[in-house]
Design a protein around this motif. Sequence first.
Motif, PDB file in Angstrom:
ATOM      1  N   VAL A  18       0.846  -1.184   0.000  1.00 28.63           N
ATOM      2  CA  VAL A  18       0.000   0.000   0.000  1.00 28.63           C
ATOM      3  C   VAL A  18       0.878   1.229   0.000  1.00 28.63           C
ATOM      4  O   VAL A  18       1.947   1.238   0.599  1.00 28.63           O
ATOM      5  CB  VAL A  18      -0.918   0.033   1.242  1.00 28.63           C
ATOM      6  CG1 VAL A  18      -1.940  -1.063   1.155  1.00 28.63           C
ATOM      7  CG2 VAL A  18      -0.132  -0.093   2.526  1.00 28.63           C
ATOM      8  N   GLU A  75       0.272  -3.497   4.583  1.00 34.46           N
ATOM      9  CA  GLU A  75      -0.675  -4.609   4.483  1.00 34.46           C
ATOM     10  C   GLU A  75       0.024  -5.876   4.007  1.00 34.46           C
ATOM     11  O   GLU A  75      -0.239  -6.974   4.517  1.00 34.46           O
ATOM     12  CB  GLU A  75      -1.814  -4.255   3.527  1.00 34.46           C
ATOM     13  CG  GLU A  75      -2.839  -3.302   4.107  1.00 34.46           C
ATOM     14  CD  GLU A  75      -3.998  -3.084   3.143  1.00 34.46           C
ATOM     15  OE1 GLU A  75      -4.030  -3.768   2.097  1.00 34.46           O
ATOM     16  OE2 GLU A  75      -4.844  -2.229   3.424  1.00 34.46           O
ATOM     17  N   ARG A  86      -5.062 -10.399   1.790  1.00 32.42           N
ATOM     18  CA  ARG A  86      -5.212  -8.954   1.995  1.00 32.42           C
ATOM     19  C   ARG A  86      -6.675  -8.607   2.260  1.00 32.42           C
ATOM     20  O   ARG A  86      -6.974  -7.652   2.974  1.00 32.42           O
ATOM     21  CB  ARG A  86      -4.686  -8.203   0.765  1.00 32.42           C
ATOM     22  CG  ARG A  86      -3.195  -8.391   0.490  1.00 32.42           C
ATOM     23  CD  ARG A  86      -2.344  -7.403   1.229  1.00 32.42           C
ATOM     24  NE  ARG A  86      -2.541  -6.044   0.778  1.00 32.42           N
ATOM     25  CZ  ARG A  86      -1.893  -5.486  -0.246  1.00 32.42           C
ATOM     26  NH1 ARG A  86      -1.042  -6.193  -0.974  1.00 32.42           N
ATOM     27  NH2 ARG A  86      -2.107  -4.226  -0.556  1.00 32.42           N
ATOM     28  N   ARG A  90      -7.876  -6.479   5.458  1.00 27.87           N
ATOM     29  CA  ARG A  90      -8.598  -5.214   5.312  1.00 27.87           C
ATOM     30  C   ARG A  90      -9.916  -5.227   6.087  1.00 27.87           C
ATOM     31  O   ARG A  90     -10.334  -4.199   6.620  1.00 27.87           O
ATOM     32  CB  ARG A  90      -8.841  -4.936   3.835  1.00 27.87           C
ATOM     33  CG  ARG A  90      -7.588  -4.458   3.114  1.00 27.87           C
ATOM     34  CD  ARG A  90      -7.743  -4.467   1.610  1.00 27.87           C
ATOM     35  NE  ARG A  90      -6.510  -4.041   0.950  1.00 27.87           N
ATOM     36  CZ  ARG A  90      -6.246  -4.248  -0.327  1.00 27.87           C
ATOM     37  NH1 ARG A  90      -7.121  -4.875  -1.092  1.00 27.87           N
ATOM     38  NH2 ARG A  90      -5.102  -3.827  -0.840  1.00 27.87           N
ATOM     39  N   GLU A  91     -10.574  -6.387   6.148  1.00 29.75           N
ATOM     40  CA  GLU A  91     -11.807  -6.477   6.943  1.00 29.75           C
ATOM     41  C   GLU A  91     -11.508  -6.260   8.426  1.00 29.75           C
ATOM     42  O   GLU A  91     -12.271  -5.608   9.134  1.00 29.75           O
ATOM     43  CB  GLU A  91     -12.470  -7.833   6.719  1.00 29.75           C
ATOM     44  CG  GLU A  91     -13.093  -7.970   5.334  1.00 29.75           C
ATOM     45  CD  GLU A  91     -13.692  -9.343   5.104  1.00 29.75           C
ATOM     46  OE1 GLU A  91     -13.228 -10.310   5.744  1.00 29.75           O
ATOM     47  OE2 GLU A  91     -14.616  -9.451   4.289  1.00 29.75           O
ATOM     48  N   LEU A  93      -8.920  -4.510   9.633  1.00 25.90           N
ATOM     49  CA  LEU A  93      -8.592  -3.096   9.804  1.00 25.90           C
ATOM     50  C   LEU A  93      -9.848  -2.221   9.773  1.00 25.90           C
ATOM     51  O   LEU A  93      -9.921  -1.210  10.478  1.00 25.90           O
ATOM     52  CB  LEU A  93      -7.604  -2.649   8.714  1.00 25.90           C
ATOM     53  CG  LEU A  93      -6.216  -3.309   8.764  1.00 25.90           C
ATOM     54  CD1 LEU A  93      -5.359  -2.819   7.612  1.00 25.90           C
ATOM     55  CD2 LEU A  93      -5.525  -3.046  10.108  1.00 25.90           C
ATOM     56  N   LYS A  94     -10.840  -2.615   8.978  1.00 19.71           N
ATOM     57  CA  LYS A  94     -12.099  -1.871   8.942  1.00 19.71           C
ATOM     58  C   LYS A  94     -12.812  -1.952  10.292  1.00 19.71           C
ATOM     59  O   LYS A  94     -13.368  -0.961  10.777  1.00 19.71           O
ATOM     60  CB  LYS A  94     -13.005  -2.444   7.842  1.00 19.71           C
ATOM     61  CG  LYS A  94     -14.380  -1.769   7.734  1.00 19.71           C
ATOM     62  CD  LYS A  94     -14.264  -0.295   7.367  1.00 19.71           C
ATOM     63  CE  LYS A  94     -15.601   0.286   6.915  1.00 19.71           C
ATOM     64  NZ  LYS A  94     -16.667   0.189   7.937  1.00 19.71           N
ATOM     65  N   SER A 104      -7.650   5.312   8.595  1.00 19.13           N
ATOM     66  CA  SER A 104      -6.999   5.169   7.295  1.00 19.13           C
ATOM     67  C   SER A 104      -6.824   6.535   6.658  1.00 19.13           C
ATOM     68  O   SER A 104      -7.763   7.339   6.634  1.00 19.13           O
ATOM     69  CB  SER A 104      -7.839   4.269   6.384  1.00 19.13           C
ATOM     70  OG  SER A 104      -7.259   4.159   5.102  1.00 19.13           O
ATOM     71  N   THR A 112      -2.474   3.151   7.469  1.00 17.26           N
ATOM     72  CA  THR A 112      -3.356   2.930   8.612  1.00 17.26           C
ATOM     73  C   THR A 112      -2.645   3.391   9.874  1.00 17.26           C
ATOM     74  O   THR A 112      -1.600   2.838  10.239  1.00 17.26           O
ATOM     75  CB  THR A 112      -3.739   1.448   8.734  1.00 17.26           C
ATOM     76  OG1 THR A 112      -4.399   1.024   7.537  1.00 17.26           O
ATOM     77  CG2 THR A 112      -4.676   1.234   9.911  1.00 17.26           C
TER      78      THR A 112
END
Length: 268
Positions: A18, A75, A86, A90-91, A93-94, A104, A112
Amino acid sequence: MAARRRADDTRPAAAEDVPGAVEGVGGGAAGTGPGPLASVLRPVRAGNGFEETLEQVLQLLRLGLVPPGDRLPAERELAQHLGVSRVTLREVLKVLQDQGMVESRRGRYGGTFVLPRATAPGSGDELRRRVAAVDVEDTLRFREVLEAGAAGLCAEGLAADGADRLRTALEATQGARLEDYRRRDTLLHLTLAELSGSRSLAAQYASVRATLNELLDCIPLLVRNLEHSQQQHAAVVEAVLDRDAEAAREMMREHCAGTAALLRGFLS
């Protein structure tokens, strides 16, 4: 026999990175060799990829290896250490962003970023009171023993009316509203305990579940986790109805491990 389900979130991570993400933790080089990241994070097991990834990233934050205001590692790097995709990362981190633990940022210097600890969930007096009043590890181990035992006993000797009750309880969880899910989930597990044929087991499980719900009420309901739990519920019920006691016990142990990973992540 109940079909074993391997989560696709344990496939190797993609190689791209990223923009603006850092390579180390707390300013140190992490990479694949010795270092803070390598010593804290480990490849997650198949079956509970989302829950165990969340547990480990929460541990990373709580250890303070990434101070407030600093960026998390890239990431790509995190996904490789954890052995997840990934998409799964990402889920996770969300979820942390929704809980006010990270944010973010876009752009050349984006990534992040960790937010101050005061914004993290579960920092209130009520959470501390509940955790202090419970031996969490003992509760989780005892719960797993009771649940796996109940699932195996059900598979070995489930009556016809018991099969109908089990199907009905499972269907109720599948159609439950988010605010009613935990109650329906509890009823499904209590039904399995009752159908085990052991009154003592059912009574002990009711007590453990009450303690467990006190802890679960302290953490957020995560849609991804609930979807995963539903898949595991269905697999357990399928194994019971197929009279496959070994598969029923194994799937229930995996299900309990997922819940344990979430609780350890949020409460430790």
